[in-house]
Design a protein around this motif. Structure first.
Motif, PDB file in Angstrom:
ATOM      1  N   PRO A 137     -32.367 -54.436 -52.048  1.00 27.99           N
ATOM      2  CA  PRO A 137     -33.352 -53.396 -51.682  1.00 27.99           C
ATOM      3  C   PRO A 137     -34.784 -53.896 -51.763  1.00 27.99           C
ATOM      4  CG  PRO A 137     -31.781 -52.574 -53.310  1.00 27.99           C
ATOM      5  CD  PRO A 137     -31.496 -54.020 -53.137  1.00 27.99           C
ATOM      6  N   THR A 138     -34.987 -54.955 -52.540  1.00 25.57           N
ATOM      7  CA  THR A 138     -36.358 -55.457 -52.712  1.00 25.57           C
ATOM      8  C   THR A 138     -36.833 -56.271 -51.511  1.00 25.57           C
ATOM      9  OG1 THR A 138     -35.328 -57.281 -53.882  1.00 25.57           O
ATOM     10  CG2 THR A 138     -36.308 -55.562 -55.232  1.00 25.57           C
ATOM     11  N   ILE A 139     -35.907 -56.621 -50.618  1.00 26.29           N
ATOM     12  CA  ILE A 139     -36.268 -57.494 -49.498  1.00 26.29           C
ATOM     13  C   ILE A 139     -36.879 -56.665 -48.365  1.00 26.29           C
ATOM     14  CG2 ILE A 139     -35.319 -58.958 -47.684  1.00 26.29           C
ATOM     15  CD1 ILE A 139     -33.432 -60.117 -49.706  1.00 26.29           C
ATOM     16  N   THR A 140     -38.072 -57.053 -47.951  1.00 23.44           N
ATOM     17  CA  THR A 140     -38.736 -56.347 -46.843  1.00 23.44           C
ATOM     18  C   THR A 140     -38.647 -57.206 -45.587  1.00 23.44           C
ATOM     19  OG1 THR A 140     -40.827 -57.372 -47.365  1.00 23.44           O
ATOM     20  CG2 THR A 140     -40.372 -55.264 -48.427  1.00 23.44           C
ATOM     21  N   TYR A 167     -40.985 -60.126 -45.614  1.00 24.03           N
ATOM     22  CA  TYR A 167     -40.529 -61.220 -46.464  1.00 24.03           C
ATOM     23  C   TYR A 167     -39.501 -62.060 -45.715  1.00 24.03           C
ATOM     24  CZ  TYR A 167     -38.150 -63.517 -50.365  1.00 24.03           C
ATOM     25  OH  TYR A 167     -37.571 -64.440 -51.196  1.00 24.03           O
ATOM     26  N   TYR A 194     -32.915 -64.861 -53.475  1.00 23.32           N
ATOM     27  CA  TYR A 194     -32.162 -63.859 -52.725  1.00 23.32           C
ATOM     28  C   TYR A 194     -32.543 -63.816 -51.249  1.00 23.32           C
ATOM     29  CZ  TYR A 194     -30.992 -62.614 -57.471  1.00 23.32           C
ATOM     30  OH  TYR A 194     -30.556 -62.669 -58.761  1.00 23.32           O
ATOM     31  N   ASP A 220     -28.619 -52.872 -59.964  1.00 26.44           N
ATOM     32  CA  ASP A 220     -29.571 -53.904 -59.555  1.00 26.44           C
ATOM     33  C   ASP A 220     -29.242 -55.267 -60.135  1.00 26.44           C
ATOM     34  OD1 ASP A 220     -30.898 -51.876 -58.321  1.00 26.44           O
ATOM     35  OD2 ASP A 220     -32.323 -51.552 -59.968  1.00 26.44           O
ATOM     36  N   ASN A 253     -25.983 -59.188 -58.352  1.00 29.93           N
ATOM     37  CA  ASN A 253     -26.656 -59.940 -57.305  1.00 29.93           C
ATOM     38  C   ASN A 253     -25.856 -61.166 -56.893  1.00 29.93           C
ATOM     39  OD1 ASN A 253     -28.905 -58.260 -57.162  1.00 29.93           O
ATOM     40  ND2 ASN A 253     -29.877 -59.290 -58.899  1.00 29.93           N
TER      41      ASN A 253
END
Ligand SMILES: *[C@@H]1O[C@H](CO)[C@@H](O)[C@H](O)[C@H]1NC(C)=O
Length: 411
Positions: free
Chosen positions: A198-201, A204, A217, A259, A262
């Motif tokens: 979810p942190t990946i935009t 990025y 990641y 979270d 991973n």
């Protein structure tokens, strides 16, 4: 009848011998402490024996390669150098191509030196000795290959391929990127996750490249980096071909937050056997493109491709607290504490000062007369046997505070 019933409804408990000795007391407690530490530290905390594990990971992998290369004065794009094109978990990036154009079905001389001949006889000889190989069916004739050399004639796709020519691999492959999309599911817990955290935009993703330290990641991998992480040399691999494994590991503790579940990526060369021997080095395969002339004659372009094959392998397991394994392992832990008494008994009865006295206390000898008098104290088990023996050694079935270990062997 009544006797049988009262005999059945009895409870047997073991008689213990308490030894008040510092030496054996300390050994006993130390052994127990070691066993408890092992169970708590290793079995429960490290191996998480209180969890039920799901190892049947379900996974889907999609891949996409990007980049442009130059080969034989042609710009090569993805459709030219990636095969198969579906973007599955196994795909090849072609690094070197040996092309034989305009082949048609006819007869022509062999192109390999091992088919060199002087006369038709030597070719007929070869048919008998040779394993299947070469570029076509041998006809048994010896025909000129060029001005100085004669080789055996074949029937098949002509002209025969000459694959010994030196070609330079497409060096740009080093800068190509592989994009991997991986979704997994643990069916036992119905837990789903993907390698797109979810942190990946999208910003990025546009500029990141996987790096085990700074971009752990990032799902985009540079071919050159992958080979470096697998400790391979790019130009050797591009020349000969090879198989590289990209492993995605999912080891998840579902008692913790989602979270913390991973992926971890690792890279290896899978065809270690072709790395070491020289008989069949590397990885290559042939394929052809077929065409038809105006008059209906078929012709083709034969391609021998040297490729780096990438296998994306997904493995993993997930654990979650469950009552059943917890109970089973706790029972195992408690019974194991009793194992210490075996060791203590060996020391007590054999090596300690006054071992004989301990033995005498531990193994009571009961004479026949006594047995007759005290029959009612024992339950039915011993009765019939006692009468046929002059004396029995009454072995304690258990020797200490826990565990159920027969000590008969020391009696
Ligand atoms: C790969 O990319 C780097 C940096 O962008 C460049 O310096 C290098 O020449 C490229 N390699 C090839 C073989 O094109």
């Amino acid at each position: 009848m009544m006797n049988c019933i009262t005999d059945f409804f009895t409870y047997e408990t073991t008689k213990s011998v308490v030894v008040k000795s510092w030496t054996i007391g300390i050994i006993n407690r130390v052994v127990q402490l070691l066993i408890i530490t092992y169970f708590i530290g290793w079995v429960f905390v490290h191996e998480k024996a209180y969890q039920v594990r799901d190892t049947a990971i379900e996974s889907s992998v999609m891949t996409k390669v990007k980049g442009f290369g130059v080969y034989n004065d042609r710009i090569m794009d993805v459709a030219d150098y990636v095969t198969p094109t579906q973007g599955a978990s196994v795909f090849c990036i072609i690094t070197k191509l040996i092309t034989t154009e305009n082949q048609i079905q006819s007869s022509c001389p062999e192109s390999e030196l091992k088919f060199q001949c002087k006369s038709d006889d030597s070719c007929k000889d070869m048919i008998e000795r040779q394993k299947p190989g070469g570029n076509g069916l041998m006809t048994g004739k010896c025909v000129p290959f060029n001005a100085t050399l004669k080789t055996c004639e074949i029937k098949g796709w002509c002209p025969a391929e000459i694959d010994s020519i030196k070609m330079n691999p497409m060096m740009e492959v080093e800068n190509f990127t592989i994009f991997i999309k991986n979704s997994i599911r643990f069916p036992l817990f119905n837990f789903t996750k993907g390698n797109f955290l979810p942190t990946i935009t999208s910003d990025y993703i546009k500029k990141c490249n996987f790096n085990p330290v700074s971009d752990r990641y990032c799902p985009i991998f540079k071919v050159g980096d992958v080979l470096k992480f697998a400790h391979q040399n790019f130009s050797t691999l591009a020349n000969k071909g090879g198989v590289i494994g990209i492993k995605i590991g999912w080891v998840c503790d579902l008692d913790k937050s989602e979270d913390e579940c991973n992926p971890s990526y690792s890279f290896t060369r899978l065809d270690a056997v072709s790395e070491k021997n020289s008989v069949s080095p590397g990885y290559n395969f042939r394929y052809a493109k077929y065409y038809k002339m105006e008059n209906g004659t078929e012709y083709r372009t034969l391609l021998k491709a040297y490729a780096i094959r990438f296998d994306v392998l997904v493995n993993g397991n997930a654990g979650k607290f469950d009552m059943i394994p917890t109970l089973i392992n706790m029972v195992a832990a408690f019974t194991s504490v009793g194992v210490g008494t075996v060791l203590c008994d060996i020391i007590l009865l054999n090596f300690l000062k006054g071992a004989d006295q301990y033995k005498a206390k531990k193994f009571e000898e009961v004479s026949e007369v006594q047995v007759d008098k005290s029959t009612s104290y024992f339950n039915g088990m011993y009765r019939s046997r006692d009468h046929s023996q002059t004396s029995i050694k009454h072995d304690e079935k258990q020797s200490s505070d826990s565990g159920a270990f027969s000590m008969g062997q020391y009696g």
